[in-house]
Design a protein around this motif. Structure first.
Motif, short mmCIF file in Angstrom:
data_model
loop_
_atom_site.label_atom_id
_atom_site.label_comp_id
_atom_site.label_asym_id
_atom_site.label_seq_id
_atom_site.Cartn_x
_atom_site.Cartn_y
_atom_site.Cartn_z
N GLY A 100 67.91 39.27 53.45
CA GLY A 100 67.16 40.47 53.84
C GLY A 100 67.81 41.15 55.04
N ALA A 101 67.32 42.36 55.31
CA ALA A 101 67.74 43.05 56.53
C ALA A 101 67.30 42.23 57.73
CB ALA A 101 67.13 44.45 56.57
N THR A 102 66.21 41.49 57.57
CA THR A 102 65.70 40.63 58.64
C THR A 102 66.72 39.56 59.00
OG1 THR A 102 63.52 41.00 57.70
CG2 THR A 102 63.70 39.22 59.31
N GLY A 103 67.33 38.94 57.98
CA GLY A 103 68.35 37.92 58.22
C GLY A 103 69.58 38.53 58.86
N THR A 202 71.95 49.06 63.75
CA THR A 202 71.08 49.99 63.04
C THR A 202 70.17 49.23 62.08
OG1 THR A 202 72.37 50.40 61.02
CG2 THR A 202 73.02 51.61 63.02
N ASP A 203 69.13 49.88 61.64
CA ASP A 203 68.31 49.37 60.55
C ASP A 203 68.03 50.58 59.66
OD1 ASP A 203 66.31 48.53 58.82
OD2 ASP A 203 65.37 47.23 60.30
N GLU A 204 68.72 50.59 58.51
CA GLU A 204 68.65 51.76 57.62
C GLU A 204 68.03 51.38 56.29
OE1 GLU A 204 72.52 53.96 57.90
OE2 GLU A 204 72.95 52.53 59.49
N ILE A 205 67.11 50.43 56.36
CA ILE A 205 66.55 49.91 55.11
C ILE A 205 65.84 50.99 54.29
CG2 ILE A 205 64.39 49.09 56.18
CD1 ILE A 205 64.76 46.60 54.26
N TYR A 206 65.38 52.06 54.95
CA TYR A 206 64.68 53.14 54.22
C TYR A 206 65.59 54.32 53.92
CZ TYR A 206 60.63 50.42 55.55
OH TYR A 206 59.73 49.40 55.70
N GLU A 207 66.91 54.09 53.90
CA GLU A 207 67.86 55.21 53.76
C GLU A 207 67.56 56.13 52.57
OE1 GLU A 207 71.82 54.25 52.35
OE2 GLU A 207 71.20 52.25 51.79
N LEU A 235 67.84 45.88 50.47
CA LEU A 235 67.57 46.13 49.06
C LEU A 235 66.09 46.04 48.74
CD1 LEU A 235 70.52 43.96 47.75
CD2 LEU A 235 70.47 46.40 48.15
N SER A 236 65.34 45.42 49.68
CA SER A 236 63.91 45.17 49.46
C SER A 236 63.17 46.42 49.02
CB SER A 236 63.25 44.68 50.74
OG SER A 236 63.62 43.37 51.04
N LYS A 237 63.44 47.53 49.72
CA LYS A 237 62.64 48.74 49.51
C LYS A 237 63.23 49.60 48.40
CE LYS A 237 60.82 47.25 53.35
NZ LYS A 237 59.47 46.93 53.72
N TRP A 244 62.73 38.96 47.24
CA TRP A 244 64.02 38.36 46.85
C TRP A 244 64.86 37.98 48.06
CZ3 TRP A 244 66.91 40.60 42.04
CH2 TRP A 244 66.04 40.61 40.94
N ARG A 245 64.61 38.64 49.18
CA ARG A 245 65.28 38.38 50.44
C ARG A 245 66.78 38.68 50.37
NH1 ARG A 245 62.94 40.05 52.54
NH2 ARG A 245 63.62 39.21 54.53
N LEU A 246 67.10 39.93 50.15
CA LEU A 246 68.50 40.36 50.13
C LEU A 246 68.70 41.60 50.99
CD1 LEU A 246 69.40 40.11 46.33
CD2 LEU A 246 70.22 38.62 48.15
N1 PLP Z 1 63.48 46.66 58.65
C1 PLP Z 1 62.43 47.49 58.67
C2 PLP Z 1 62.46 48.70 59.53
C3 PLP Z 1 61.32 47.23 57.87
O1 PLP Z 1 60.26 48.06 57.89
C4 PLP Z 1 61.30 46.07 57.05
C5 PLP Z 1 60.13 45.72 56.23
O2 PLP Z 1 59.06 46.20 56.38
C6 PLP Z 1 62.41 45.24 57.09
C7 PLP Z 1 63.48 45.57 57.89
C8 PLP Z 1 62.44 43.98 56.28
O3 PLP Z 1 63.55 44.03 55.44
P1 PLP Z 1 63.97 42.83 54.52
O4 PLP Z 1 62.92 42.65 53.48
O5 PLP Z 1 65.27 43.31 53.92
O6 PLP Z 1 64.15 41.66 55.38
#
Ligand code: PLP
Length: 389
Positions: A100-103, A202-207, A235-237, A244-246
């Motif tokens: 995940g982006a979290t990891g 950066t955190d661009e998960i919502y790109e 990839l989550s969003k 899936w945690r990617l």
């Molecule tokens: N970054 C942001 C800004 C989020 O809002 C979220 C989930 O809500 C995450 C990361 C989590 O991402 P991931 O599921 O890829 O770990």
């Protein structure tokens, strides 16, 4: 003097509080409400991605991948970065597939910063960035962006940098505000980062989730930021696969190598068969990403209209799938009480703004997540409209 119990939780974790996000989810379950609190995206996974993972499981692709991820997926990511983001990255050395982006964020802060280093977050911030930084022994610093426009000003950024600040986090589109950083704002970040030799994470998960034709500007494409930036994407969003945690991180080779090492120590690798499924997703036509944005634009409109009708003025987001709603007309002393009342009376869970702000603004807002199927969202909107507080 009272003795501390032993064994006991670490001092680092002892300082963290469980986020209101989890708490509201549990409260919501208790009353059988509709959960517009946690960013659980319960939309269906695209068949291409799902079938890719099923095929990989059937083919027994069940062993560890490289710690930096399967090479075929990294190649797909490199092509995507060039095509959609204008970022050139070597799949062999500059891309790390993560849990995940979290990891990616956890591995980056452990790999690239030392305990006691300062890390600057723009407020409102995403709580995981704050807590993951604290757990890594970092000292969080905050720069409050002004409600409702959240514009970044150069003088304010300079003033927020302290002698030990070594990194700045840019979440764009932002959770929870929906703000998308403009190129001119990222140029400010670039100037200050260069002068103060800062790392940019950066955190661009919502790109891909953005509205009104707004362009997503990856910070790594601005000025000379590429050389000092860890770009985190997820990839989550995009594929509705939060479980899936990617995710992945992109960085210059020496930084990517350190992130890979930290990620290996924490997680060994991201789930192998799911990496194969995700690789299929990158082959989706552009129309898939356009539809994703237009679906969320419809949900944004429905949610913001319902909030406005209920007298909970929304700060209409530019991207992502959250909206901050002003609950001050309800007259509660805290956002927690306001969120509790909305749950009790309307049966809709939201998150108190205090989860995202250090300052007083936290009690003025709740965050509403609209990543819901249309019929569920329509019912939630109906309930919000009938809520009178
Ligand atoms: N970054 C942001 C800004 C989020 O809002 C979220 C989930 O809500 C995450 C990361 C989590 O991402 P991931 O599921 O890829 O770990």
């Amino acid at each position: 003097m009272e003795r501390e119990p032993s064994p006991r939780p670490s001092r680092r974790i002892g300082g963290l509080v469980q986020s209101d996000i989890r708490r509201m989810t549990r409260e919501c379950e208790k009353v059988g409400g509709i959960n517009l609190g946690q960013g659980i995206c319960d939309l269906p996974t695209p068949p291409l991605v799902r079938e890719g993972a099923i095929a990989a499981i059937r083919a027994n692709r069940s062993t560890y991948s490289f710690p930096e991820g399967d090479l075929s997926l990294r190649r797909e990511i490199a092509r995507k970065l060039e095509r959609q983001n204008g970022i050139r990255a070597d799949p062999g050395t500059e891309i790390v597939v993560t849990v995940g982006a979290t990891g990616a964020f956890a591995a980056a802060v452990h790999a690239l910063l030392d305990p006691g280093d300062g890390i600057l977050l723009f407020e409102p911030y995403y709580g995981y960035h704050l807590n993951a930084a604290i757990l890594a022994g970092l000292e969080p610093h905050f720069l409050a962006l002004e409600v409702p426009g959240f514009a970044l000003r150069e003088a304010a950024l300079r003033a927020a940098i302290r002698p030990n600040t070594r990194a700045v986090v840019v979440c764009t589109p932002s959770n929870p505000s929906g703000k998308m950083f403009e190129r001119s704002e990222l140029e400010i970040v670039a100037r200050v980062a260069r002068e103060r030799e800062l790392l940019v994470i950066t955190d661009e998960i919502y790109e891909h989730i953005r509205y009104d034709g707004r362009e997503h500007v990856p910070p790594a494409t601005v000025a000379d930021l590429r050389d000092r930036t860890v770009t985190i994407m997820g990839l989550s969003k995009t594929f509705s696969i939060t479980g899936w945690r990617l995710g992945y991180a992109v960085a210059p080779e020496p930084l990517a190598r350190a992130i890979t090492l930290a990620h290996d120590l924490f997680y060994v690798c991201a789930p192998t068969p799911l990496q194969h499924g995700a690789a299929q997703g990158f082959r989706a036509p552009e129309s898939f990403f356009e539809e994703l944005a237009s679906d969320y634009a419809r949900k944004r409109a429905a949610t913001c209209e319902a909030l406005a009708d209920a007298g909970l003025a929304p700060i209409v987001p530019q991207g992502a799938y959250y909206v901050l709603a002003d609950v001050s007309r309800l007259g509660y002393a805290t956002a927690r009480e306001a969120a509790q009342a909305i749950l009790a009376e309307a049966g809709v869970a939201t998150i108190p703004g205090t989860a995202f702000f250090t300052g007083a603004h936290g009690d003025r807002f709740v965050r509403v997540c609209y990543a819901k199927e249309d019929d569920v969202l329509a019912e939630a909107c109906r309930r919000l409209r009938s809520f009178r507080g």
